[in-house]
Design a protein around this motif. Structure first.
Motif, mmCIF file in Angstrom:
data_model
loop_
_atom_site.group_PDB
_atom_site.id
_atom_site.type_symbol
_atom_site.label_atom_id
_atom_site.label_comp_id
_atom_site.label_asym_id
_atom_site.label_seq_id
_atom_site.Cartn_x
_atom_site.Cartn_y
_atom_site.Cartn_z
ATOM 1 N N ALA A 137 0.849 -1.185 0.000
ATOM 2 C CA ALA A 137 0.000 0.000 0.000
ATOM 3 C C ALA A 137 0.882 1.232 0.000
ATOM 4 O O ALA A 137 1.994 1.219 0.530
ATOM 5 C CB ALA A 137 -0.907 0.002 1.223
ATOM 6 N N GLU A 138 0.369 2.309 -0.614
ATOM 7 C CA GLU A 138 1.129 3.557 -0.649
ATOM 8 C C GLU A 138 0.190 4.703 -0.292
ATOM 9 O O GLU A 138 -0.863 4.874 -0.895
ATOM 10 C CB GLU A 138 1.717 3.779 -2.041
ATOM 11 C CG GLU A 138 2.672 4.941 -2.091
ATOM 12 C CD GLU A 138 3.430 5.008 -3.405
ATOM 13 O OE1 GLU A 138 4.049 6.052 -3.638
ATOM 14 O OE2 GLU A 138 3.406 4.041 -4.158
ATOM 15 N N ASP A 163 0.443 8.883 0.822
ATOM 16 C CA ASP A 163 1.233 10.111 0.992
ATOM 17 C C ASP A 163 2.715 9.882 0.751
ATOM 18 O O ASP A 163 3.566 10.379 1.490
ATOM 19 C CB ASP A 163 1.020 10.702 2.385
ATOM 20 C CG ASP A 163 -0.415 11.179 2.610
ATOM 21 O OD1 ASP A 163 -1.052 11.559 1.602
ATOM 22 O OD2 ASP A 163 -0.875 11.163 3.755
ATOM 23 N N GLY A 164 3.054 9.091 -0.234
ATOM 24 C CA GLY A 164 4.449 8.857 -0.569
ATOM 25 C C GLY A 164 5.150 7.817 0.280
ATOM 26 O O GLY A 164 6.301 7.492 0.051
ATOM 27 N N GLN A 165 4.469 7.263 1.270
ATOM 28 C CA GLN A 165 5.047 6.210 2.096
ATOM 29 C C GLN A 165 4.505 4.869 1.621
ATOM 30 O O GLN A 165 3.298 4.682 1.510
ATOM 31 C CB GLN A 165 4.718 6.412 3.569
ATOM 32 C CG GLN A 165 5.343 7.649 4.145
ATOM 33 C CD GLN A 165 5.048 7.786 5.630
ATOM 34 O OE1 GLN A 165 4.313 7.006 6.201
ATOM 35 N NE2 GLN A 165 5.636 8.790 6.249
ATOM 36 N N LYS A 166 5.421 3.955 1.343
ATOM 37 C CA LYS A 166 5.029 2.654 0.821
ATOM 38 C C LYS A 166 5.266 1.594 1.885
ATOM 39 O O LYS A 166 6.315 1.548 2.515
ATOM 40 C CB LYS A 166 5.843 2.322 -0.423
ATOM 41 C CG LYS A 166 5.396 1.086 -1.130
ATOM 42 C CD LYS A 166 6.128 0.880 -2.440
ATOM 43 C CE LYS A 166 5.617 -0.346 -3.144
ATOM 44 N NZ LYS A 166 6.286 -0.584 -4.415
ATOM 45 N N VAL A 167 4.270 0.713 2.084
ATOM 46 C CA VAL A 167 4.347 -0.378 3.046
ATOM 47 C C VAL A 167 4.133 -1.676 2.280
ATOM 48 O O VAL A 167 3.217 -1.783 1.473
ATOM 49 C CB VAL A 167 3.272 -0.220 4.144
ATOM 50 C CG1 VAL A 167 3.322 -1.387 5.108
ATOM 51 C CG2 VAL A 167 3.443 1.083 4.880
ATOM 52 N N GLU A 168 5.003 -2.658 2.547
ATOM 53 C CA GLU A 168 4.882 -3.949 1.879
ATOM 54 C C GLU A 168 5.032 -5.056 2.911
ATOM 55 O O GLU A 168 5.859 -4.976 3.805
ATOM 56 C CB GLU A 168 5.964 -4.074 0.807
ATOM 57 C CG GLU A 168 5.761 -5.244 -0.117
ATOM 58 C CD GLU A 168 6.676 -5.176 -1.322
ATOM 59 O OE1 GLU A 168 7.112 -6.244 -1.760
ATOM 60 O OE2 GLU A 168 6.947 -4.076 -1.816
ATOM 61 N N GLN A 169 4.211 -6.116 2.765
ATOM 62 C CA GLN A 169 4.248 -7.234 3.695
ATOM 63 C C GLN A 169 5.134 -8.337 3.134
ATOM 64 O O GLN A 169 5.423 -8.389 1.952
ATOM 65 C CB GLN A 169 2.842 -7.794 3.896
ATOM 66 C CG GLN A 169 1.897 -6.833 4.550
ATOM 67 C CD GLN A 169 0.510 -7.437 4.684
ATOM 68 O OE1 GLN A 169 0.223 -8.471 4.122
ATOM 69 N NE2 GLN A 169 -0.342 -6.770 5.430
#
Length: 66
Positions: free
Chosen positions: A21-22, A24-30
């Motif tokens: 998921a992204e 505000d420019g921050q990307k999170v990956e599981q």
């Protein structure tokens, strides 16, 4: 057993949600589902080895004579 339930629930939650998921420019990956399952198997094996009944039983065999 709360650890196992929590881990199973986490795997179930992660499998039903998005991989990344992204916002505000921050990307999170599981971690991938295969990695999570491998980690669960590793922890289960580690717990089984530490238990007193790890599947190996040593007994003394005695024959009745005759």
């Amino acid at each position: 057993m709360p650890e196992e339930t929590t881990l199973e629930e986490a795997i179930r939650r992660n499998a039903s949600g998005p991989k990344s998921a992204e916002v505000d420019g921050q990307k999170v990956e599981q971690h991938s589902l295969a990695d999570q399952i491998a980690a669960d198997e590793y922890l289960a094996l580690k717990k089984a080895v530490k238990s007193r009944t790890s599947g190996l039983k040593i007994t003394k065999l005695c024959h009745s004579g005759a």
